[in-house]
Design an enzyme around this catalytic site. Structure first.
Site, mmCIF file in Angstrom:
data_model
loop_
_atom_site.group_PDB
_atom_site.id
_atom_site.type_symbol
_atom_site.label_atom_id
_atom_site.label_comp_id
_atom_site.label_asym_id
_atom_site.label_seq_id
_atom_site.Cartn_x
_atom_site.Cartn_y
_atom_site.Cartn_z
ATOM 1 N N SER A 14 -12.968 0.372 -10.723
ATOM 2 C CA SER A 14 -11.502 0.238 -11.314
ATOM 3 C C SER A 14 -11.139 -0.918 -11.992
ATOM 4 O O SER A 14 -11.707 -1.869 -12.026
ATOM 5 C CB SER A 14 -10.663 0.184 -9.924
ATOM 6 O OG SER A 14 -11.051 1.156 -9.022
ATOM 7 N N ASN A 57 -6.585 10.975 -2.206
ATOM 8 C CA ASN A 57 -6.637 12.300 -1.521
ATOM 9 C C ASN A 57 -5.856 13.231 -2.510
ATOM 10 O O ASN A 57 -6.494 14.528 -2.443
ATOM 11 C CB ASN A 57 -6.040 12.440 -0.145
ATOM 12 C CG ASN A 57 -6.935 11.749 0.709
ATOM 13 O OD1 ASN A 57 -8.051 11.292 0.183
ATOM 14 N ND2 ASN A 57 -6.809 11.982 2.026
ATOM 15 N N GLU A 58 -4.978 12.940 -3.316
ATOM 16 C CA GLU A 58 -4.227 13.645 -4.243
ATOM 17 C C GLU A 58 -5.573 14.468 -5.228
ATOM 18 O O GLU A 58 -5.525 15.273 -5.547
ATOM 19 C CB GLU A 58 -3.246 13.085 -5.125
ATOM 20 C CG GLU A 58 -2.040 12.934 -4.280
ATOM 21 C CD GLU A 58 -2.122 11.631 -3.296
ATOM 22 O OE1 GLU A 58 -3.031 10.852 -3.569
ATOM 23 O OE2 GLU A 58 -1.508 11.560 -2.269
ATOM 24 N N GLN A 101 -18.908 -2.961 -5.983
ATOM 25 C CA GLN A 101 -18.606 -1.656 -6.969
ATOM 26 C C GLN A 101 -17.648 -1.864 -7.808
ATOM 27 O O GLN A 101 -16.317 -2.361 -7.663
ATOM 28 C CB GLN A 101 -17.964 -0.517 -5.917
ATOM 29 C CG GLN A 101 -17.514 0.823 -6.635
ATOM 30 C CD GLN A 101 -17.256 1.859 -5.955
ATOM 31 O OE1 GLN A 101 -16.694 1.747 -4.855
ATOM 32 N NE2 GLN A 101 -17.474 3.067 -6.390
ATOM 33 N N GLY A 102 -17.905 -2.264 -9.141
ATOM 34 C CA GLY A 102 -16.993 -2.568 -10.291
ATOM 35 C C GLY A 102 -16.540 -1.338 -11.070
ATOM 36 O O GLY A 102 -17.165 -1.074 -12.148
ATOM 37 N N GLU A 123 -20.101 8.679 -1.646
ATOM 38 C CA GLU A 123 -19.051 7.939 -1.294
ATOM 39 C C GLU A 123 -18.262 8.967 -0.567
ATOM 40 O O GLU A 123 -17.801 8.729 0.459
ATOM 41 C CB GLU A 123 -18.161 7.193 -2.749
ATOM 42 C CG GLU A 123 -17.346 6.613 -2.119
ATOM 43 C CD GLU A 123 -16.603 5.765 -3.285
ATOM 44 O OE1 GLU A 123 -16.907 6.034 -4.259
ATOM 45 O OE2 GLU A 123 -16.063 4.684 -3.107
HETATM 46 C C1 LIG Z 1 -9.446 -0.585 0.524
HETATM 47 C C2 LIG Z 1 -9.881 -0.144 -0.934
HETATM 48 C C3 LIG Z 1 -11.033 -0.496 -1.225
HETATM 49 C C4 LIG Z 1 -11.277 -0.297 -2.764
HETATM 50 N N1 LIG Z 1 -12.533 -0.747 -3.108
HETATM 51 C C5 LIG Z 1 -12.875 -0.519 -4.547
HETATM 52 C C6 LIG Z 1 -13.856 -0.977 -4.909
HETATM 53 O O1 LIG Z 1 -14.863 -1.649 -4.225
HETATM 54 N N2 LIG Z 1 -14.359 -0.985 -6.348
HETATM 55 C C7 LIG Z 1 -13.516 -0.297 -7.284
HETATM 56 O O2 LIG Z 1 -14.074 -0.004 -8.289
HETATM 57 N N3 LIG Z 1 -12.228 0.316 -6.562
HETATM 58 C C8 LIG Z 1 -12.004 -0.010 -5.262
HETATM 59 N N4 LIG Z 1 -10.731 0.599 -5.052
HETATM 60 C C9 LIG Z 1 -9.738 1.115 -6.053
HETATM 61 C C10 LIG Z 1 -9.675 2.534 -5.759
HETATM 62 O O3 LIG Z 1 -10.738 3.241 -6.157
HETATM 63 C C11 LIG Z 1 -8.286 2.790 -6.697
HETATM 64 O O4 LIG Z 1 -7.178 2.495 -5.832
HETATM 65 C C12 LIG Z 1 -8.087 4.401 -6.572
HETATM 66 O O5 LIG Z 1 -9.007 5.014 -7.394
HETATM 67 C C13 LIG Z 1 -6.906 4.850 -6.830
HETATM 68 O O6 LIG Z 1 -6.521 4.221 -8.228
HETATM 69 P P1 LIG Z 1 -5.157 3.251 -8.661
HETATM 70 O O7 LIG Z 1 -4.946 2.046 -7.409
HETATM 71 O O8 LIG Z 1 -5.233 2.872 -10.012
HETATM 72 O O9 LIG Z 1 -4.031 4.332 -8.334
HETATM 73 P P2 LIG Z 1 -3.529 5.271 -9.410
HETATM 74 O O10 LIG Z 1 -4.851 5.938 -10.007
HETATM 75 O O11 LIG Z 1 -2.544 4.723 -10.291
HETATM 76 O O12 LIG Z 1 -2.620 6.491 -8.531
HETATM 77 C C14 LIG Z 1 -1.289 6.042 -7.838
HETATM 78 C C15 LIG Z 1 -1.021 7.601 -7.345
HETATM 79 O O13 LIG Z 1 -0.803 8.729 -8.281
HETATM 80 C C16 LIG Z 1 -1.800 9.395 -7.735
HETATM 81 N N5 LIG Z 1 -2.296 10.198 -8.933
HETATM 82 C C17 LIG Z 1 -2.820 9.847 -10.034
HETATM 83 N N6 LIG Z 1 -3.294 10.896 -10.748
HETATM 84 C C18 LIG Z 1 -3.200 11.980 -10.363
HETATM 85 C C19 LIG Z 1 -3.144 13.245 -10.615
HETATM 86 N N7 LIG Z 1 -3.879 13.598 -11.660
HETATM 87 N N8 LIG Z 1 -2.778 14.219 -9.710
HETATM 88 C C20 LIG Z 1 -2.139 13.898 -8.734
HETATM 89 N N9 LIG Z 1 -1.661 12.800 -8.347
HETATM 90 C C21 LIG Z 1 -2.216 11.648 -9.027
HETATM 91 C C22 LIG Z 1 -2.533 8.870 -6.931
HETATM 92 O O14 LIG Z 1 -3.199 9.892 -5.898
HETATM 93 C C23 LIG Z 1 -1.900 7.774 -6.275
HETATM 94 O O15 LIG Z 1 -1.144 8.436 -5.032
HETATM 95 C C24 LIG Z 1 -10.480 0.376 -3.714
HETATM 96 C C25 LIG Z 1 -9.178 0.605 -3.135
HETATM 97 C C26 LIG Z 1 -8.870 0.396 -1.670
HETATM 98 C C27 LIG Z 1 -7.426 0.998 -1.091
#
Ligand SMILES: Cc1cc2nc3c(=O)[nH]c(=O)nc-3n(C[C@H](O)[C@H](O)[C@H](O)COP(=O)(O)OP(=O)(O)OC[C@H]3O[C@@H](n4cnc5c(N)ncnc54)[C@H](O)[C@@H]3O)c2cc1C
Length: 393
Positions: free
Chosen positions: A134, A376-377, A131-132, A256
Site C-alpha cells: 500500500s 470487503n467491498e 508487506q510493502g 492472504e
Molecule cells: C490492520 C491493517 C493492516 C494492514 N497491513 C498492511 C501491510 O502490512 N502492508 C500493506 O501494504 N498494506 C497494509 N494494510 C493496508 C490495506 O491493504 C489497505 O488499507 C486496503 O487495501 C484499503 O486501502 P486504503 O486504506 O487506501 O482505502 P481506499 O482504497 O482508499 O478505500 C476507501 C474505501 O473505499 C472503498 N472502495 C475503494 N475502491 C472501491 C471500489 N472499486 N468499489 C467499491 N468500494 C471501493 C473501500 O472498500 C474502502 O471502504 C493494512 C490495513 C489494515 C487495516
C-alpha cells in the site's frame, strides 16, 4: 470428504496440545506473567522469544520441509495445529506476514537459492518480513502505485524511490516484500516488479505510527535513492520475473484471502470463549436478553460452518481444484464472523463493569478485518464479477 481423523492425526493433536500447554506457561513465566501486545517494541521482543521457541520444536511452520525447519505436516495436520494453537490461547504470530503470505509465493515462484536462503531464516525468526504494497494513493487501487525501482546496470542493482504505508509491524521487521514500478513508461498492472528488500539499506527510513488502539503496529517506509544490490540476497532480490510483479502479487493475495492467513481454529476458539462468557454471565444475571443467547449460538454455528467449509477447501485443493477467485468469499466470511463474535461478546459483558481488555482489544482488531487483505467491498466486486459472472456495472 473423509471426516474422521486418523490415529496418526490424533497422536499429532495430543502431542501439540501437551507441548503448547507446557511451553506457553513457561513462556509467560519467563516474562513475569506480563505479555504485551506484539505490536509494541517490548511486546514484539517477547513474541520473538515465543517464535523462536516454536521454531526450536519445529512448530513455527509445521507444513514446511524438514530442511527449512518444518515437519512436513499435511494440510490436515496444519489445521489441527492451528486449532490447538488457538484453543490453548497461543499469542498472535508476529512472523505471520512472512510465513503465511510471502513464503507460499516463494515456494511457488522463488528460485531454489531464494528458497534455501529465505525460508529457514524466516522460520527461525532471524529475518522478519513485512508487506510493502500500500501507498498513500494506492490501497484498493493497488495498480496506481508509484514507488519506483530504477535499473542501475553499472552498479548491478535497483535504485528505490517513493513511499509505502500501513506496513504492519514495519518498525520491527528486517525485510520488506514490495511492489515497485520498474518500467517507467508503464501504467497500471504492467511494468511492476516484486522485490525482496532488506530494510537496513542506506536511503530507507522506517517510521512507526500508532493504530486505533494506540499500539505502534503500522509503519511508513520511505525510499530515498536507496540502492538495492542484486546480490543483497542469495538467489537475487527479484521474486518471479522483472515486469511481471502483478501476477506474483496475485499469488500472494490468494494466500492472504484464502487458506493460510486465517485458519478456522482462530474463530472456533473465539466462539468457544464466547459460549463460556455466556455461561458465566447467565449465572450472575437473571435478566440477560434472550436474544443474546441466539446470537451466541449463531456465532458458534457460523464458526463451525467456516471450519467445515475449510475442510472442503483443503479437500478440493488436494484433489487439484484450487479456490481461485472464490477465496474472496473466504475472506468475507472470516472477517465478518470475527466482528460479529466480538460484538456479541461486548454486548454480553456487564456494562457497569470495566470492559474486559481481551474482548475489547480483539474487537478493535476485528474491525480492521474488513479492510486489510483487500477491503470487503473489493472482495464483493471480485466475487460478483469473477465467480458469479455479473456485469461490472
Ligand atoms: C490492520 C491493517 C493492516 C494492514 N497491513 C498492511 C501491510 O502490512 N502492508 C500493506 O501494504 N498494506 C497494509 N494494510 C493496508 C490495506 O491493504 C489497505 O488499507 C486496503 O487495501 C484499503 O486501502 P486504503 O486504506 O487506501 O482505502 P481506499 O482504497 O482508499 O478505500 C476507501 C474505501 O473505499 C472503498 N472502495 C475503494 N475502491 C472501491 C471500489 N472499486 N468499489 C467499491 N468500494 C471501493 C473501500 O472498500 C474502502 O471502504 C493494512 C490495513 C489494515 C487495516
Amino acid at each position: 470428504m473423509d471426516l474422521t481423523w486418523t490415529a496418526q492425526e490424533d497422536a499429532f493433536r495430543a502431542e501439540v496440545r501437551a507441548w503448547l500447554d507446557t511451553e506457553l506457561a513457561a513462556w509467560r513465566r519467563r516474562h513475569g506473567g506480563r505479555i504485551e501486545s506484539g505490536d509494541t517494541a517490548e511486546g514484539f521482543a517477547q513474541h520473538l522469544d515465543w517464535e523462536r521457541t516454536l521454531f526450536d520444536a519445529r512448530y513455527a511452520a509445521v507444513s514446511w520441509p524438514i530442511e527449512y525447519g518444518g515437519r512436513e505436516a499435511s494440510r490436515w495436520e496444519w489445521l489441527i495445529f492451528e486449532e490447538e494453537y488457538y484453543r490453548a490461547g497461543g499469542p498472535q504470530r508476529v512472523t505471520q506476514n512472512g510465513i503465511f503470505l510471502l513464503a507460499p509465493t516463494i515456494f511457488e515462484l522463488g528460485t531454489i537459492e531464494q528458497r534455501d536462503h529465505v525460508l529457514p531464516r524466516m522460520a527461525a525468526a532471524e529475518d522478519l518480513w513485512c508487506q510493502g504494497w500500500s501507498e498513500p494513493n494506492a490501497g484498493s487501487d493497488l495498480a496506481a502505485l508509484t514507488c519506483r525501482a530504477t535499473r542501475d546496470g553499472g552498479r548491478g542493482g535497483w535504485v528505490l524511490d517513493g513511499q509505502k504505508t500501513w506496513t504492519t509491524r514495519g518498525a520491527f521487521c528486517t525485510h520488506l516484500f514490495g511492489l515497485f514500478r520498474t518500467d517507467p513508461g508503464s501504467d497500471r498492472h504492467r511494468g511492476l516488479t516484486y522485490l525482496l528488500v532488506p530494510l537496513d539499506l542506506q536511503g530507507v527510513t522506517v517510521r512507526g505510527f500508532a493504530r486505533l488502539d494506540g499500539d505502534e503496529g503500522f509503519a511508513e517506509v520511505f525510499f530515498d535513492d536507496a540502492f538495492l544490490p542484486d546480490d543483497a540476497l542469495p538467489g537475487g532480490v527479484v521474486l518471479g520475473v522483472v515486469g511481471e510483479g502483478w501476477s506474483v502479487a496475485m499469488a500472494t493475495t490468494s494466500s492472504e484471502r484464502g487458506l493460510t492467513l486465517r485458519a478456522p481454529g482462530r474463530f472456533t476458539a473465539t466462539a468457544a470463549r464466547l459460549v463460556e462468557l455466556y455461561r458465566e454471565r447467565a449465572t450472575v444475571d437473571d435478566d440477560l436478553d434472550p436474544g443474546l443467547r441466539d446470537r451466541v449460538v449463531q456465532g458458534w454455528m457460523e464458526a463451525e460452518a467456516y471450519r467445515w467449509q475449510t475442510l472442503q477447501t483443503v479437500t478440493d485443493e488436494a484433489e487439484g481444484r484450487p479456490a481461485g477467485a472464490a477465496s474472496s468469499f473466504v475472506k468475507l466470511w472470516w472477517s465478518e464472523l470475527d466482528v460479529s463474535l466480538h460484538e456479541t461478546a461486548l454486548d454480553l459483558l456487564d456494562p457497569d463493569a470495566e470492559l474486559e481488555a481481551p474482548w475489547t482489544k480483539g474487537w478493535q482488531f476485528a474491525l480492521s478485518g474488513p479492510i486489510y487483505a483487500g477491503t470487503n467491498e473489493i472482495q464483493r466486486n471480485i466475487a460478483a464479477e469473477r465467480v458469479l459472472g455479473l456485469p461490472r456495472k
